[in-house]
Structures are given as C-alpha cells and as structure tokens.
Design a protein around this motif. Structure first.
Motif, short mmCIF file in Angstrom:
data_model
loop_
_atom_site.label_atom_id
_atom_site.label_comp_id
_atom_site.label_asym_id
_atom_site.label_seq_id
_atom_site.Cartn_x
_atom_site.Cartn_y
_atom_site.Cartn_z
N UNK A 42 2.92 39.03 22.13
CA UNK A 42 3.78 38.27 22.36
C UNK A 42 4.64 38.43 23.48
N UNK A 43 4.53 37.65 24.66
CA UNK A 43 5.38 37.64 25.96
C UNK A 43 6.85 37.05 25.72
N UNK A 44 6.65 35.86 25.10
CA UNK A 44 7.95 35.11 25.23
C UNK A 44 8.05 34.24 23.73
N UNK A 45 8.85 33.95 23.34
CA UNK A 45 9.35 33.27 22.23
C UNK A 45 10.60 32.68 21.78
N UNK A 46 10.72 31.36 21.48
CA UNK A 46 11.75 30.69 21.43
C UNK A 46 11.86 30.20 19.90
N UNK A 47 12.79 30.77 19.45
CA UNK A 47 12.73 30.69 17.76
C UNK A 47 13.84 29.95 16.97
N UNK A 48 13.58 28.96 16.14
CA UNK A 48 14.73 28.49 15.26
C UNK A 48 14.44 28.88 13.81
N UNK A 49 15.37 29.96 13.36
CA UNK A 49 15.32 30.44 12.00
C UNK A 49 16.31 29.87 10.98
N UNK A 50 15.71 29.82 9.75
CA UNK A 50 16.71 29.43 8.51
C UNK A 50 16.31 30.58 7.53
N UNK A 51 17.46 31.23 7.21
CA UNK A 51 16.93 32.31 6.19
C UNK A 51 18.03 32.14 4.82
N UNK A 52 17.47 32.08 3.80
CA UNK A 52 18.03 32.05 2.60
C UNK A 52 18.13 33.17 1.75
N UNK A 53 18.89 34.14 1.91
CA UNK A 53 19.16 35.33 1.02
C UNK A 53 18.50 35.20 -0.29
N UNK A 54 19.39 34.60 -1.25
CA UNK A 54 19.24 34.42 -2.51
C UNK A 54 17.93 33.86 -2.84
N UNK A 55 17.28 32.92 -2.13
CA UNK A 55 16.01 32.46 -2.47
C UNK A 55 14.97 33.19 -1.85
N UNK A 56 15.47 34.40 -1.35
CA UNK A 56 14.39 34.91 -0.50
C UNK A 56 13.32 34.13 0.31
N UNK A 57 13.88 33.14 0.89
CA UNK A 57 13.20 32.25 1.69
C UNK A 57 13.61 32.38 3.45
N UNK A 58 12.48 32.27 4.07
CA UNK A 58 12.75 32.33 5.59
C UNK A 58 11.91 31.30 6.35
N UNK A 59 12.36 30.52 6.84
CA UNK A 59 11.51 29.44 7.85
C UNK A 59 11.84 29.90 9.19
N UNK A 60 10.76 29.87 9.93
CA UNK A 60 10.85 29.86 11.48
C UNK A 60 9.92 29.00 12.11
N UNK A 61 10.36 28.44 13.25
CA UNK A 61 9.55 27.71 14.01
C UNK A 61 9.90 28.21 15.48
N UNK A 62 8.87 28.38 16.11
CA UNK A 62 8.76 29.05 17.38
C UNK A 62 7.75 28.32 18.44
N UNK A 63 8.26 28.46 19.60
CA UNK A 63 7.28 28.08 20.82
C UNK A 63 7.19 29.63 21.56
#
Ligand SMILES: [Zn+2]
Length: 136
Positions: free
Chosen positions: A28-49
């Motif tokens: 990876x040289x470059x990455x622009x990321x939007x992340x949503x993390x929910x600790x209780x549900x152990x859930x993480x969603x990441x959308x990246x360019x």
C-alpha cells in the motif's frame, strides 16, 4: 485503533487486482479510509480508496476496497480497479499532494506510514473515523 496494513494479500481478496502470474500481495502506497467500528458487536466496516503496487511486477493500481470484520471473520471486496500508468515518482508526488490537502485532527507516525486522522467520533461503544495514510 486505526487499521493501516502494509500489504494486502491476493488470497484474502474476492478478485485479483494484478494479472501477473506471480502476484501474491500488494504494497500500500496510499489509502483513504472511512471506518465504522462497533466494539460490542466486534464489528468493523472499512471502505477505502487504495493506491497499491504489485510486489512482483511493480505495476500500480488504484482500487476501492471494502473490508468487513465481524466476530473476527474477515471479508475483502475489491471495487473498481484502475491501473496507474504514470511513473512512480509522479504517483508519489500526487499522493503527497493529496495527503497534504486534508485538514487533520491529529497525525500519527508509525514505522511504515504517515497517518492523518481527518475526522473521529467516539462514544463508549463505537468509533467512526476517516483517515488517510501514505507510505513514508
Ligand atoms: Zn503483478
């Protein structure tokens, strides 16, 4: 915690990005990321360019990547892929320009990357953040 992998492995992805026969991973040289993390549900969603280079043939690509982790089960979906035809130095210059164009709440220096957190909202249970990182 910010997710800033140095490599993405072909085996993890739902489709290949580089078609060279020996391609196993992308740096990876470059990455622009939007992340949503929910600790209780152990859930993480990441959308990246992402801008990354095949570690074998060195071709460079820009692509969308959606990474979902639920109860430690990870899935990676590759979006639209464009091969970058400019030379490395020009790409690098554009990356720096892009990176510098964002205002930051704070920055993080790690071994491999410079990371800039653009937006971050936290409560007891979740974190929503937007950040960019580029290879040093
Ligand atoms: Zn390749």
């Amino acid at each position: 915690m910010l997710y800033t992998p140095k490599y993405i492995r072909n085996n993890d992805l739902d489709k290949k990005i580089c078609n060279c026969t020996e391609c196993k991973k992308y740096r990876i040289l470059y990455c622009h990321t939007n992340m949503v993390e929910n600790k209780q549900a152990e859930k993480r969603e990441i959308e990246s360019d992402v801008i990354a280079t095949c570690s074998k043939c060195k071709r460079m690509y820009r692509f969308g990547l959606k990474y979902t982790s639920i109860n430690k089960k990870d899935t990676y979906e590759v979006g639209k892929v464009n091969e970058i035809k400019e030379n490395y130095n020009d790409v690098r210059e554009n990356i720096e320009k892009n990176y510098n164009s964002f205002d930051s709440e704070y920055t993080v220096k790690s071994e491999n990357f410079l990371t800039k957190v653009i937006k971050e909202e936290k409560d007891d249970n979740s974190v929503v953040s937007e950040y960019v990182f580029m290879e040093k």
